[in-house]
Design an enzyme around this catalytic site. Sequence first.
Site, PDB file in Angstrom:
ATOM      1  N   ARG A  61      59.497  -4.986  22.786  1.00 14.65           N
ATOM      2  CA  ARG A  61      59.616  -3.844  23.709  1.00 14.65           C
ATOM      3  C   ARG A  61      59.707  -2.535  22.915  1.00 14.65           C
ATOM      4  O   ARG A  61      59.326  -1.474  23.385  1.00 14.65           O
ATOM      5  CB  ARG A  61      60.822  -4.006  24.649  1.00 14.65           C
ATOM      6  CG  ARG A  61      61.070  -2.795  25.535  1.00 14.65           C
ATOM      7  CD  ARG A  61      61.867  -3.102  26.795  1.00 14.65           C
ATOM      8  NE  ARG A  61      63.059  -3.875  26.554  1.00 14.65           N
ATOM      9  CZ  ARG A  61      64.174  -3.430  25.974  1.00 14.65           C
ATOM     10  NH1 ARG A  61      64.251  -2.169  25.559  1.00 14.65           N
ATOM     11  NH2 ARG A  61      65.212  -4.215  25.794  1.00 14.65           N
ATOM     12  N   TYR A 114      45.006  12.425  40.322  1.00 13.25           N
ATOM     13  CA  TYR A 114      45.080  11.040  40.798  1.00 13.25           C
ATOM     14  C   TYR A 114      46.259  10.887  41.781  1.00 13.25           C
ATOM     15  O   TYR A 114      47.355  11.405  41.537  1.00 13.25           O
ATOM     16  CB  TYR A 114      45.229  10.102  39.595  1.00 13.25           C
ATOM     17  CG  TYR A 114      45.555   8.694  39.992  1.00 13.25           C
ATOM     18  CD1 TYR A 114      44.717   7.986  40.854  1.00 13.25           C
ATOM     19  CD2 TYR A 114      46.705   8.063  39.535  1.00 13.25           C
ATOM     20  CE1 TYR A 114      45.025   6.695  41.236  1.00 13.25           C
ATOM     21  CE2 TYR A 114      47.017   6.770  39.904  1.00 13.25           C
ATOM     22  CZ  TYR A 114      46.172   6.099  40.766  1.00 13.25           C
ATOM     23  OH  TYR A 114      46.480   4.819  41.165  1.00 13.25           O
ATOM     24  N   ASP A 186      45.613  15.067  31.759  1.00 15.65           N
ATOM     25  CA  ASP A 186      45.158  13.704  31.995  1.00 15.65           C
ATOM     26  C   ASP A 186      43.658  13.675  31.707  1.00 15.65           C
ATOM     27  O   ASP A 186      42.851  14.228  32.450  1.00 15.65           O
ATOM     28  CB  ASP A 186      45.463  13.288  33.445  1.00 15.65           C
ATOM     29  CG  ASP A 186      45.159  11.811  33.692  1.00 15.65           C
ATOM     30  OD1 ASP A 186      44.282  11.274  33.000  1.00 15.65           O
ATOM     31  OD2 ASP A 186      45.793  11.217  34.580  1.00 15.65           O
ATOM     32  N   LYS A 211      40.681   2.512  32.228  1.00 14.56           N
ATOM     33  CA  LYS A 211      39.342   2.969  32.634  1.00 14.56           C
ATOM     34  C   LYS A 211      38.370   2.852  31.447  1.00 14.56           C
ATOM     35  O   LYS A 211      38.242   1.799  30.894  1.00 14.56           O
ATOM     36  CB  LYS A 211      39.415   4.397  33.170  1.00 14.56           C
ATOM     37  CG  LYS A 211      40.658   4.688  34.001  1.00 14.56           C
ATOM     38  CD  LYS A 211      40.705   3.898  35.279  1.00 14.56           C
ATOM     39  CE  LYS A 211      41.931   4.305  36.075  1.00 14.56           C
ATOM     40  NZ  LYS A 211      42.389   3.374  37.052  1.00 14.56           N
TER      41      LYS A 211
HETATM   42  N1  PLP Z   1      45.115   8.965  35.752  1.00 10.50           N
HETATM   43  C1  PLP Z   1      43.940   8.888  36.378  1.00 10.50           C
HETATM   44  C2  PLP Z   1      43.009  10.064  36.316  1.00 10.50           C
HETATM   45  C3  PLP Z   1      43.584   7.755  37.111  1.00 10.50           C
HETATM   46  O1  PLP Z   1      42.402   7.713  37.735  1.00 10.50           O
HETATM   47  C4  PLP Z   1      44.505   6.667  37.166  1.00 10.50           C
HETATM   48  C5  PLP Z   1      44.188   5.447  37.935  1.00 10.50           C
HETATM   49  O2  PLP Z   1      43.254   5.397  38.701  1.00 10.50           O
HETATM   50  C6  PLP Z   1      45.722   6.778  36.501  1.00 10.50           C
HETATM   51  C7  PLP Z   1      45.991   7.933  35.787  1.00 10.50           C
HETATM   52  C8  PLP Z   1      46.727   5.671  36.529  1.00 10.50           C
HETATM   53  O3  PLP Z   1      46.358   4.675  35.658  1.00 10.50           O
HETATM   54  P1  PLP Z   1      46.775   3.130  35.816  1.00 10.50           P
HETATM   55  O4  PLP Z   1      46.071   2.606  37.025  1.00 10.50           O
HETATM   56  O5  PLP Z   1      46.332   2.519  34.526  1.00 10.50           O
HETATM   57  O6  PLP Z   1      48.256   3.091  35.992  1.00 10.50           O
END
Ligand code: PLP
Length: 424
Positions: A61, A114, A186, A211
Site C-alpha cells: 500500500r 468529467y 486533467d 483511458k
Molecule cells: N478524468 C477524466 C477526463 C475522465 O474521463 C475520467 C473517467 O471517465 C476520469 C478522470 C476518472 O477516471 P477513472 O474512471 O479511471 O476513475
Amino acid sequence: HAPPPAMTAPSPSASTSLLTRCVRAGKTPDPTTGSVVPPLHQTTTYAQDGLGGDRGFTYSRAGNPTVAALEEALGALEDAPPAVCHRTGMAAITTLFLSVLEGGDRVAIARAVYGGTVRLAREILDPLGVEPRFFDPNDPEDVADTLAWQPRLVFLETPANPTLDLVDVARIAGAARVAGALVAVDNTFQTPIGLRPLELGADVSVYSTTKFIEGHDATRGGALVTRDQGLIERFRRITKSIGATQAPFEAWLTLRGLTTLPLRFEQHCENALRVAEALEAHDAATAVRHPGLESFPQRDLAERQHERGRRIQLHGGIVTFEAAGGYDAAVRFLGALELCLVAENLGAPETLATHPASMTHGDVPPEQRAAAGITPGLVRLSIGLEDVDEVIRDLTRALDAAGAAATSNSPAESKAQSATEVTA
Ligand code: PLP
C-alpha cells in the site's frame, strides 16, 4: 544492511524523444535475471533484514517495485520526478483534493469536466467544508471573478469531457499564479503526448490511465505528475493513508500499454479526424466537434496548444455530435450501431459510443449539465483503432437509421430542431 537493488532505470533523459521514453523509461533489465520486461511483483509485503532492514519497500500500500516502475515512466514523460499512481483516475483526483485542500478552502473547477469530478466536489468536498465553484475558463470576466474569490486550487480539464471545450492552460495558469492558486490540469484526453500541462505552467498533471495511457480497456488507474517535491511527498502520504495506491498487476499492464502510446494516440487522432469529417457531411449529425476540424470554434487555440505527432497535429481521439432530432434520435443511433460499442470508457482500441447526459454525466445536476452544453441529444464517440473506413460505415449506417426513423422530419427540419434544442 544490503543496499536496495536498483529496481527501476534512471529515466531516459529529457533529450530523449517521447517515443523512446514510452518504450524504455522505468524498464531497466531486471538486475537478478536480465528480464527485459519488468517483473510483476505481485506481493503484499517484503522481508526485512531485521528491524529497519528494508530494501526500499515495506508494504505494497506504501510502495511496490512494479508500481514504482510505472511511476518512473510517467514522470519521465513530463520531465518530472516519478509520478504518484493510483487505483483509478478518481483516486488520483481525490488524492489531489485531499492533499492541497482543507476545511474552509475554496476550489475552482472548470464547469465542463468529467462528471465524477463534479460529483466528488459537490457530494464529498462541499460537506467537508471545501467550497467548490464551477466557472467558465473561457469567459475572462468569470475567470477574474473566480480568481478574486481566492481559490486554493484551480482544476481544469482540456479538451473537456464531453464537450471538447478547450482551456488556454498557459493563460489561466499565469493568472492563477498571480492570484496564489495552484493549477491542476486533467490531461486524460490528450495524454503527455498531445498536451504538456507542466510546460504550459500548470503545477500538476492529472490522469485517468484507464483511458489512452493503458489503452486496452483492461485496467483502471490514475496518476498525478508534478515537479514540486513538496507536493509529491504530500501526494504519497495521502495515497498511502487513504489506500488509493495502484495495484502491481494493473501497473504492469499499464506500463505495457504505455510502450505503444505515441503510436496508438496518433492513430486515434487520425481516425477521429476522418470520422469527424464524415459526420459533418451527414444530415443526421449536427454540431460535429473535433479540435482538428476547420469548423472547430477554438481552432486557433487547438493549433497553438496541442503537440505535433510524426504525421499530424494531435487533437485527440474523441468526436462529439448532436443527433438531429435530439434525445430520441440519439437513442436510435446508439441502438443501430453494430461494430461500434455503446460503452462508458474512452481511449480504448474499440470505438465506443457514449450518451453523456445519461451515462458519464448522469449525476451532474441538469442545470449544470445544460450550462456546460451537455444536451440530451449529445453523443460522444471515442474513435478506436479498427479500420477507420469500417467504423465510418457503421456510424453512417446508424445515422441513416436514426435519421430515417425521424418520421416526417426532413433533414433540414431535423437540423433546425436540433439547433433549437442545443440552445435550449
Ligand atoms: N478524468 C477524466 C477526463 C475522465 O474521463 C475520467 C473517467 O471517465 C476520469 C478522470 C476518472 O477516471 P477513472 O474512471 O479511471 O476513475
